[in-house]
Design an enzyme around this catalytic site. Structure first.
Site, PDB file in Angstrom:
ATOM      1  N   TYR A 145      -5.739  11.132   3.675  1.00 28.00           N
ATOM      2  CA  TYR A 145      -4.327  11.406   3.374  1.00 28.00           C
ATOM      3  C   TYR A 145      -4.205  12.133   2.029  1.00 28.00           C
ATOM      4  O   TYR A 145      -5.220  12.549   1.459  1.00 28.00           O
ATOM      5  CB  TYR A 145      -3.532  10.097   3.442  1.00 28.00           C
ATOM      6  CG  TYR A 145      -3.591   9.505   4.841  1.00 28.00           C
ATOM      7  CD1 TYR A 145      -3.054  10.205   5.934  1.00 28.00           C
ATOM      8  CD2 TYR A 145      -4.227   8.298   5.103  1.00 28.00           C
ATOM      9  CE1 TYR A 145      -3.139   9.695   7.231  1.00 28.00           C
ATOM     10  CE2 TYR A 145      -4.314   7.778   6.404  1.00 28.00           C
ATOM     11  CZ  TYR A 145      -3.766   8.487   7.460  1.00 28.00           C
ATOM     12  OH  TYR A 145      -3.855   8.003   8.745  1.00 28.00           O
ATOM     13  N   GLN A 199       0.847  -1.192   0.000  1.00 26.39           N
ATOM     14  CA  GLN A 199       0.000   0.000   0.000  1.00 26.39           C
ATOM     15  C   GLN A 199       0.883   1.242   0.000  1.00 26.39           C
ATOM     16  O   GLN A 199       1.679   1.452   0.920  1.00 26.39           O
ATOM     17  CB  GLN A 199      -0.950   0.028   1.194  1.00 26.39           C
ATOM     18  CG  GLN A 199      -2.039   1.102   0.954  1.00 26.39           C
ATOM     19  CD  GLN A 199      -2.924   1.373   2.143  1.00 26.39           C
ATOM     20  OE1 GLN A 199      -2.425   1.520   3.259  1.00 26.39           O
ATOM     21  NE2 GLN A 199      -4.224   1.482   1.913  1.00 26.39           N
ATOM     22  N   ARG A 239      -7.470   2.491  -3.145  1.00 20.19           N
ATOM     23  CA  ARG A 239      -8.408   2.556  -2.017  1.00 20.19           C
ATOM     24  C   ARG A 239      -8.949   3.970  -1.903  1.00 20.19           C
ATOM     25  O   ARG A 239      -8.175   4.927  -1.955  1.00 20.19           O
ATOM     26  CB  ARG A 239      -7.702   2.163  -0.711  1.00 20.19           C
ATOM     27  CG  ARG A 239      -8.689   1.877   0.407  1.00 20.19           C
ATOM     28  CD  ARG A 239      -8.057   1.341   1.666  1.00 20.19           C
ATOM     29  NE  ARG A 239      -9.002   0.461   2.361  1.00 20.19           N
ATOM     30  CZ  ARG A 239      -8.915   0.111   3.629  1.00 20.19           C
ATOM     31  NH1 ARG A 239      -7.912   0.532   4.379  1.00 20.19           N
ATOM     32  NH2 ARG A 239      -9.816  -0.684   4.166  1.00 20.19           N
ATOM     33  N   GLY A 283      -9.529  -6.543   8.882  1.00 14.88           N
ATOM     34  CA  GLY A 283      -8.435  -5.832   9.545  1.00 14.88           C
ATOM     35  C   GLY A 283      -8.194  -6.326  10.951  1.00 14.88           C
ATOM     36  O   GLY A 283      -7.451  -7.290  11.187  1.00 14.88           O
ATOM     37  N   ARG A 284      -8.846  -5.688  11.920  1.00 17.88           N
ATOM     38  CA  ARG A 284      -8.579  -5.991  13.335  1.00 17.88           C
ATOM     39  C   ARG A 284      -8.680  -7.469  13.700  1.00 17.88           C
ATOM     40  O   ARG A 284      -7.817  -7.967  14.449  1.00 17.88           O
ATOM     41  CB  ARG A 284      -9.473  -5.106  14.217  1.00 17.88           C
ATOM     42  CG  ARG A 284      -9.021  -3.644  14.158  1.00 17.88           C
ATOM     43  CD  ARG A 284     -10.077  -2.683  14.636  1.00 17.88           C
ATOM     44  NE  ARG A 284     -11.186  -2.588  13.684  1.00 17.88           N
ATOM     45  CZ  ARG A 284     -12.182  -1.725  13.768  1.00 17.88           C
ATOM     46  NH1 ARG A 284     -12.222  -0.871  14.776  1.00 17.88           N
ATOM     47  NH2 ARG A 284     -13.135  -1.705  12.855  1.00 17.88           N
TER      48      ARG A 284
HETATM   49  C1  FNR Z   1      -6.050   0.668   9.992  1.00 18.61           C
HETATM   50  N1  FNR Z   1      -6.553   0.959   8.714  1.00 18.61           N
HETATM   51  C2  FNR Z   1      -5.690   1.317   7.704  1.00 18.61           C
HETATM   52  N2  FNR Z   1      -6.154   1.611   6.453  1.00 18.61           N
HETATM   53  C3  FNR Z   1      -5.302   1.860   5.434  1.00 18.61           C
HETATM   54  O1  FNR Z   1      -5.749   2.083   4.315  1.00 18.61           O
HETATM   55  N3  FNR Z   1      -3.956   1.845   5.656  1.00 18.61           N
HETATM   56  C4  FNR Z   1      -3.405   1.606   6.875  1.00 18.61           C
HETATM   57  O2  FNR Z   1      -2.181   1.573   7.013  1.00 18.61           O
HETATM   58  C5  FNR Z   1      -4.299   1.368   7.954  1.00 18.61           C
HETATM   59  N4  FNR Z   1      -3.839   1.159   9.216  1.00 18.61           N
HETATM   60  C6  FNR Z   1      -4.674   0.785  10.228  1.00 18.61           C
HETATM   61  C7  FNR Z   1      -4.165   0.468  11.470  1.00 18.61           C
HETATM   62  C8  FNR Z   1      -4.986   0.028  12.478  1.00 18.61           C
HETATM   63  C9  FNR Z   1      -4.402  -0.314  13.809  1.00 18.61           C
HETATM   64  C10 FNR Z   1      -6.373  -0.096  12.238  1.00 18.61           C
HETATM   65  C11 FNR Z   1      -7.295  -0.607  13.307  1.00 18.61           C
HETATM   66  C12 FNR Z   1      -6.884   0.231  11.011  1.00 18.61           C
HETATM   67  C13 FNR Z   1      -7.968   0.674   8.382  1.00 18.61           C
HETATM   68  C14 FNR Z   1      -8.167  -0.808   8.055  1.00 18.61           C
HETATM   69  O3  FNR Z   1      -7.541  -1.141   6.827  1.00 18.61           O
HETATM   70  C15 FNR Z   1      -9.652  -1.212   7.952  1.00 18.61           C
HETATM   71  O4  FNR Z   1     -10.279  -0.441   6.967  1.00 18.61           O
HETATM   72  C16 FNR Z   1     -10.385  -1.039   9.270  1.00 18.61           C
HETATM   73  O5  FNR Z   1      -9.648  -1.579  10.339  1.00 18.61           O
HETATM   74  C17 FNR Z   1     -11.774  -1.680   9.239  1.00 18.61           C
HETATM   75  O6  FNR Z   1     -11.693  -3.076   9.077  1.00 18.61           O
HETATM   76  P1  FNR Z   1     -11.906  -4.076  10.339  1.00 18.61           P
HETATM   77  O7  FNR Z   1     -10.760  -3.870  11.264  1.00 18.61           O
HETATM   78  O8  FNR Z   1     -13.202  -3.698  10.988  1.00 18.61           O
HETATM   79  O9  FNR Z   1     -11.942  -5.450   9.723  1.00 18.61           O
HETATM   80  C1  8K6 Z   2      -0.410   4.856  15.370  1.00 21.58           C
HETATM   81  C2  8K6 Z   2      -0.670   5.172  13.978  1.00 21.58           C
HETATM   82  C3  8K6 Z   2      -1.795   4.472  13.338  1.00 21.58           C
HETATM   83  C4  8K6 Z   2      -2.246   5.200  12.112  1.00 21.58           C
HETATM   84  C5  8K6 Z   2      -3.155   4.493  11.194  1.00 21.58           C
HETATM   85  C6  8K6 Z   2      -4.571   4.618  11.507  1.00 21.58           C
HETATM   86  C7  8K6 Z   2      -4.916   3.877  12.747  1.00 21.58           C
HETATM   87  C8  8K6 Z   2      -6.255   4.134  13.197  1.00 21.58           C
HETATM   88  C9  8K6 Z   2      -6.526   3.655  14.578  1.00 21.58           C
HETATM   89  C10 8K6 Z   2      -7.932   3.776  14.995  1.00 21.58           C
HETATM   90  C11 8K6 Z   2      -8.596   5.001  14.520  1.00 21.58           C
HETATM   91  C12 8K6 Z   2     -10.065   4.863  14.494  1.00 21.58           C
HETATM   92  C13 8K6 Z   2     -10.705   5.914  13.692  1.00 21.58           C
HETATM   93  C14 8K6 Z   2     -12.117   5.614  13.445  1.00 21.58           C
HETATM   94  C15 8K6 Z   2     -12.804   6.773  12.893  1.00 21.58           C
HETATM   95  C16 8K6 Z   2     -14.275   6.615  12.943  1.00 21.58           C
HETATM   96  C17 8K6 Z   2     -14.932   7.934  12.860  1.00 21.58           C
HETATM   97  C18 8K6 Z   2     -16.376   7.855  13.119  1.00 21.58           C
END
Ligand code: FNR
Ligand code: 8K6
Length: 347
Positions: free
Chosen positions: A179, A100, A226, A316-317
């Site tokens: 971004y 990515q 994306r 993801g998670r």
């Molecule tokens: C993310 N997500 C994310 N998206 C992306 O495009 N590039 C990234 O590097 C990241 N990094 C990232 C880190 C962490 C810790 C989280 C929790 C999420 C978003 C991720 O790809 C995904 O869209 C969401 O987590 C929702 O999917 P799940 O987790 O509900 O299956």
């Molecule tokens: C420590 C750096 C990580 C950077 C990448 C994104 C990580 C996102 C972590 C959780 C953020 C949740 C945001 C959800 C937004 C929902 C708004 C309604």
């Protein structure tokens, strides 16, 4: 219940996925201080090689794209070699992996690259500060000049070439989550009056230039994108954004990308100006391969594919909590619940 997830999926002439579960890109902030991927990262990705396709954590195309500590890069020889180690480990276990490609734009911070400013479409800053480093408040960005925009396009293409050199099967352009690329697509972050702002065609110009430069460099069949048509992270939405998305999707419809992937955390979230969820909106505007994501379980994701809401499911998670997610789902075994504390370690 979830059988459809385990059917192969033909993306195009060059890529067939063994199943329909993708590993979503997940930033882990575990690269070394030169932003080189480590052996622990290679092991982490290899453990998830039985997903149909891994999308790597967001990886910066050049130093001024960095907005978080220890996010990997793909611009130095050492970084390319580090990724080579990751892709070999994944391929040795029969997996596939895309990189990515990321530039955070105004969500970058000069602290990380020793610069004086960050680049973005317009001098409109994002509120807040860097996660885990709250003393680093976001700054007012410098609007990129036309020359700087051309250079950014060239640097994206070079990063894609580097990704192929590093053994990746393709790249996903990070055009989501507020971004750099997404900043061009929303009125709240783009008030330019030149050929990169003011109209849907102008606002989509830089994103499409990146898509086309990368497609030309490595082939459209290995290029994915994306997008977040609904603003929800690092950015404010505006009703007029809808026309920009409509235009972008119509343009993408004419290209033969590997896939389009929604950027969202919870796909039940509805956006007034999209007339529903991000995935339902994109599905209506774009007929080719669509990857859905966002708080799905294997069961709800399988049902969504069955209902033709999208073609492939990114997880993801749950994949952070369960390296053996695919195996567990296949066997109907219980999953470990994700918790934020799990981010402290690569398992
Ligand atoms: C993310 N997500 C994310 N998206 C992306 O495009 N590039 C990234 O590097 C990241 N990094 C990232 C880190 C962490 C810790 C989280 C929790 C999420 C978003 C991720 O790809 C995904 O869209 C969401 O987590 C929702 O999917 P799940 O987790 O509900 O299956
Ligand atoms: C420590 C750096 C990580 C950077 C990448 C994104 C990580 C996102 C972590 C959780 C953020 C949740 C945001 C959800 C937004 C929902 C708004 C309604």
């Amino acid at each position: 219940m979830t059988e459809n997830l385990f059917q192969p999926y033909v993306l195009n002439d060059t890529l067939t996925l063994e199943n329909r579960i993708l590993m979503a890109p997940l930033t882990r902030c575990m690269a070394d201080d030169d932003l080189v991927p480590t052996q622990a990262m290679a092991d982490y990705y290899a453990r998830r090689a039985d997903t149909g396709l891994i999308i790597s954590e967001a990886t910066i195309i050049r130093p001024d794209g960095q907005g978080y500590p220890n996010t990997p890069g793909i611009f130095s020889e050492e970084q390319i070699a580090g990724w080579q180690n990751v892709t070999s480990a994944v391929h040795a276990k029969g997996g596939k992996i895309f990189a990515q490609l990321w530039h955070t734009g105004r969500v970058a911070h000069p602290h990380f690259f020793g610069g004086e400013y960050v680049l973005a479409p317009s001098a409109k800053k994002v509120e807040g500060s860097v996660p885990r480093m709250r003393e680093l408040t976001y700054t007012v960005p410098k609007p990129a000049t036309t020359e700087e925009i051309d250079q950014l396009v060239a640097d994206y293409a070079q990063a894609a070439a580097n990704a192929i050199e590093a053994g990746f099967d393709g790249v996903e352009i990070h055009g989501a989550n507020g971004y750099l690329i997404d900043q061009f697509l929303h009125y709240s972050s783009n008030d330019r009056e030149d050929e990169f702002g003011g109209t849907p065609e102008n606002m989509a110009r830089f994103p499409l230039a990146v898509v086309d430069a990368i497609s030309q460099q490595i082939g459209a069949d290995r290029t994915a994108l994306r997008v977040s048509p609904g603003a929800y992270f690092n950015i404010e939405g505006d009703e007029r954004d809808r026309q920009v998305s409509d235009y972008l999707l119509a343009e993408l419809e004419q290209r033969e990308l590997a896939f389009l992937h929604i950027g969202i955390f919870d796909d039940s979230m509805e956006f007034d100006y999209l007339g529903g969820t991000a995935s339902s909106y994109v599905r209506k505007q774009y007929s080719k391969t669509l990857v859905g994501v966002g708080s799905y379980s294997a069961e709800t994701g399988s049902e969504a594919i069955n209902d033709n809401k999208f073609d492939l499911l990114a997880i993801g998670r749950p994949l952070i909590a369960n390296p053996d997610y695919v195996e567990k789902v296949k066997k109907g075994q219980a999953l470990v619940d994700y918790s934020d504390e799990m981010l402290a370690e690569l398992v």
